[in-house]
Design a protein around this motif. Sequence first.
Motif, PDB file in Angstrom:
ATOM      1  N   ARG A  18      35.563  40.725  58.301  1.00  0.00           N
ATOM      2  CA  ARG A  18      35.276  40.420  59.702  1.00  0.00           C
ATOM      3  C   ARG A  18      34.301  39.262  59.787  1.00  0.00           C
ATOM      4  N   ALA A  19      34.458  38.456  60.837  1.00  0.00           N
ATOM      5  CA  ALA A  19      33.558  37.332  61.058  1.00  0.00           C
ATOM      6  C   ALA A  19      32.124  37.838  61.156  1.00  0.00           C
ATOM      7  N   GLY A  20      31.229  37.139  60.491  1.00  0.00           N
ATOM      8  CA  GLY A  20      29.823  37.514  60.540  1.00  0.00           C
ATOM      9  C   GLY A  20      29.440  38.587  59.545  1.00  0.00           C
ATOM     10  N   GLY A  21      30.406  39.119  58.799  1.00  0.00           N
ATOM     11  CA  GLY A  21      30.091  40.156  57.819  1.00  0.00           C
ATOM     12  C   GLY A  21      29.489  39.546  56.564  1.00  0.00           C
ATOM     13  N   ALA A  22      28.747  40.346  55.833  1.00  0.00           N
ATOM     14  CA  ALA A  22      28.136  39.875  54.595  1.00  0.00           C
ATOM     15  C   ALA A  22      29.191  39.770  53.507  1.00  0.00           C
ATOM     16  N   CYS A  23      29.093  38.725  52.696  1.00  0.00           N
ATOM     17  CA  CYS A  23      30.061  38.516  51.616  1.00  0.00           C
ATOM     18  C   CYS A  23      29.348  37.836  50.460  1.00  0.00           C
ATOM     19  N   ALA A  24      29.515  38.407  49.271  1.00  0.00           N
ATOM     20  CA  ALA A  24      28.883  37.835  48.088  1.00  0.00           C
ATOM     21  C   ALA A  24      29.604  36.588  47.600  1.00  0.00           C
ATOM     22  N   GLY A  25      30.852  36.369  48.026  1.00  0.00           N
ATOM     23  CA  GLY A  25      31.595  35.182  47.620  1.00  0.00           C
ATOM     24  C   GLY A  25      31.837  35.121  46.124  1.00  0.00           C
ATOM     25  N   LEU A  26      32.507  36.142  45.585  1.00  0.00           N
ATOM     26  CA  LEU A  26      32.796  36.195  44.157  1.00  0.00           C
ATOM     27  C   LEU A  26      33.750  35.075  43.779  1.00  0.00           C
ATOM     28  N   GLY A  27      33.561  34.513  42.612  1.00  0.00           N
ATOM     29  CA  GLY A  27      34.325  33.350  42.186  1.00  0.00           C
ATOM     30  C   GLY A  27      35.732  33.658  41.732  1.00  0.00           C
ATOM     31  N   SER A  28      36.541  32.620  41.695  1.00  0.00           N
ATOM     32  CA  SER A  28      37.929  32.717  41.261  1.00  0.00           C
ATOM     33  C   SER A  28      38.306  31.394  40.617  1.00  0.00           C
ATOM     34  N   ASP A  29      39.355  31.426  39.812  1.00  0.00           N
ATOM     35  CA  ASP A  29      39.841  30.179  39.226  1.00  0.00           C
ATOM     36  C   ASP A  29      40.789  29.457  40.177  1.00  0.00           C
ATOM     37  N   GLY A  30      40.972  29.997  41.384  1.00  0.00           N
ATOM     38  CA  GLY A  30      41.859  29.386  42.366  1.00  0.00           C
ATOM     39  C   GLY A  30      43.325  29.701  42.137  1.00  0.00           C
ATOM     40  N   GLN A  31      43.621  30.544  41.147  1.00  0.00           N
ATOM     41  CA  GLN A  31      45.003  30.913  40.861  1.00  0.00           C
ATOM     42  C   GLN A  31      45.206  32.422  40.838  1.00  0.00           C
ATOM     43  N   THR A  32      44.259  33.149  40.223  1.00  0.00           N
ATOM     44  CA  THR A  32      44.393  34.601  40.103  1.00  0.00           C
ATOM     45  C   THR A  32      43.054  35.281  40.381  1.00  0.00           C
ATOM     46  N   ALA A  33      43.126  36.572  40.618  1.00  0.00           N
ATOM     47  CA  ALA A  33      41.937  37.401  40.754  1.00  0.00           C
ATOM     48  C   ALA A  33      42.217  38.732  40.067  1.00  0.00           C
ATOM     49  N   TRP A  34      41.155  39.463  39.772  1.00  0.00           N
ATOM     50  CA  TRP A  34      41.245  40.775  39.152  1.00  0.00           C
ATOM     51  C   TRP A  34      40.473  41.767  40.010  1.00  0.00           C
ATOM     52  N   ASP A  35      40.976  42.989  40.106  1.00  0.00           N
ATOM     53  CA  ASP A  35      40.214  44.047  40.750  1.00  0.00           C
ATOM     54  C   ASP A  35      40.447  45.338  39.977  1.00  0.00           C
ATOM     55  N   SER A  36      39.510  46.256  40.100  1.00  0.00           N
ATOM     56  CA  SER A  36      39.576  47.488  39.321  1.00  0.00           C
ATOM     57  C   SER A  36      40.428  48.555  40.006  1.00  0.00           C
ATOM     58  N   LEU A  37      41.024  49.379  39.175  1.00  0.00           N
ATOM     59  CA  LEU A  37      41.804  50.529  39.615  1.00  0.00           C
ATOM     60  C   LEU A  37      41.309  51.726  38.815  1.00  0.00           C
ATOM     61  N   THR A  38      40.806  52.727  39.495  1.00  0.00           N
ATOM     62  CA  THR A  38      40.301  53.920  38.823  1.00  0.00           C
ATOM     63  C   THR A  38      41.417  54.956  38.730  1.00  0.00           C
ATOM     64  N   LEU A  39      41.675  55.394  37.514  1.00  0.00           N
ATOM     65  CA  LEU A  39      42.731  56.370  37.245  1.00  0.00           C
ATOM     66  C   LEU A  39      42.143  57.781  37.211  1.00  0.00           C
ATOM     67  N   SER A  40      43.000  58.781  37.336  1.00  0.00           N
ATOM     68  CA  SER A  40      42.535  60.163  37.297  1.00  0.00           C
ATOM     69  C   SER A  40      42.188  60.602  35.877  1.00  0.00           C
ATOM     70  N   LYS A  41      42.756  59.913  34.876  1.00  0.00           N
ATOM     71  CA  LYS A  41      42.431  60.183  33.476  1.00  0.00           C
ATOM     72  C   LYS A  41      42.655  58.882  32.706  1.00  0.00           C
ATOM     73  N   PRO A  42      42.134  58.772  31.481  1.00  0.00           N
ATOM     74  CA  PRO A  42      42.314  57.532  30.724  1.00  0.00           C
ATOM     75  C   PRO A  42      43.794  57.147  30.587  1.00  0.00           C
ATOM     76  N   LEU A  43      44.023  55.844  30.528  1.00  0.00           N
ATOM     77  CA  LEU A  43      45.385  55.321  30.449  1.00  0.00           C
ATOM     78  C   LEU A  43      46.120  55.828  29.213  1.00  0.00           C
ATOM     79  N   GLY A  44      45.453  55.864  28.073  1.00  0.00           N
ATOM     80  CA  GLY A  44      46.097  56.312  26.837  1.00  0.00           C
ATOM     81  C   GLY A  44      47.310  55.448  26.521  1.00  0.00           C
ATOM     82  N   ASP A  45      48.432  56.089  26.203  1.00  0.00           N
ATOM     83  CA  ASP A  45      49.643  55.326  25.871  1.00  0.00           C
ATOM     84  C   ASP A  45      50.637  55.270  27.036  1.00  0.00           C
ATOM     85  N   ARG A  46      50.158  55.550  28.245  1.00  0.00           N
ATOM     86  CA  ARG A  46      51.046  55.433  29.411  1.00  0.00           C
ATOM     87  C   ARG A  46      51.350  53.977  29.699  1.00  0.00           C
ATOM     88  N   ARG A  47      52.550  53.728  30.206  1.00  0.00           N
ATOM     89  CA  ARG A  47      52.955  52.376  30.613  1.00  0.00           C
ATOM     90  C   ARG A  47      52.369  52.063  31.979  1.00  0.00           C
TER      91      ARG A  47
END
Length: 135
Positions: free
Chosen positions: A87-116
């Motif tokens: 939203r306009a006027g909201g606080a934003c840390a302005g995290l950097g990017s290479d201008g092509q891709t970004a990464w974000d975290s996904l929390t799973l219910s258990k470790p990934l292990g050998d799942r695809r």
Amino acid sequence: MRHWWIVLLAFAGLVVTALFYGGSAGPPQTRHRPTAYSDLGRGGDPNTIMIRFDWPHEGWCSGQFTIAAAETSTEVRVGDVVSRTPRAGGACAGLGSDGQTAWDSLTLSKPLGDRRVVRADDGAALPYVRRGPPD
């Protein structure tokens, strides 16, 4: 005394209506297809994986992205990454990017292990991309 309760109930109804309609409109959002995944490496949370997606912008705000997944014993089906424009006027840390891709975290219910790790919309396996220093 009865008049006071009627006013209070009317006000409560207005607040609920405003929250419902105001919250449903929300900030504009865009969807991005996941393109790869990574883990956090040795010492990182084993229940967290990182999801890469196309992001042709210079930065983003913390908490701007949402990623949902469906987990089974053999795979993790990753849905689109949803970006909500701050939203306009909201606080934003302005995290950097290479201008092509970004990464974000996904929390799973258990470790990934050998799942695809697959993309939910087409079932395509997401490639693993090693990030950070060697273990």
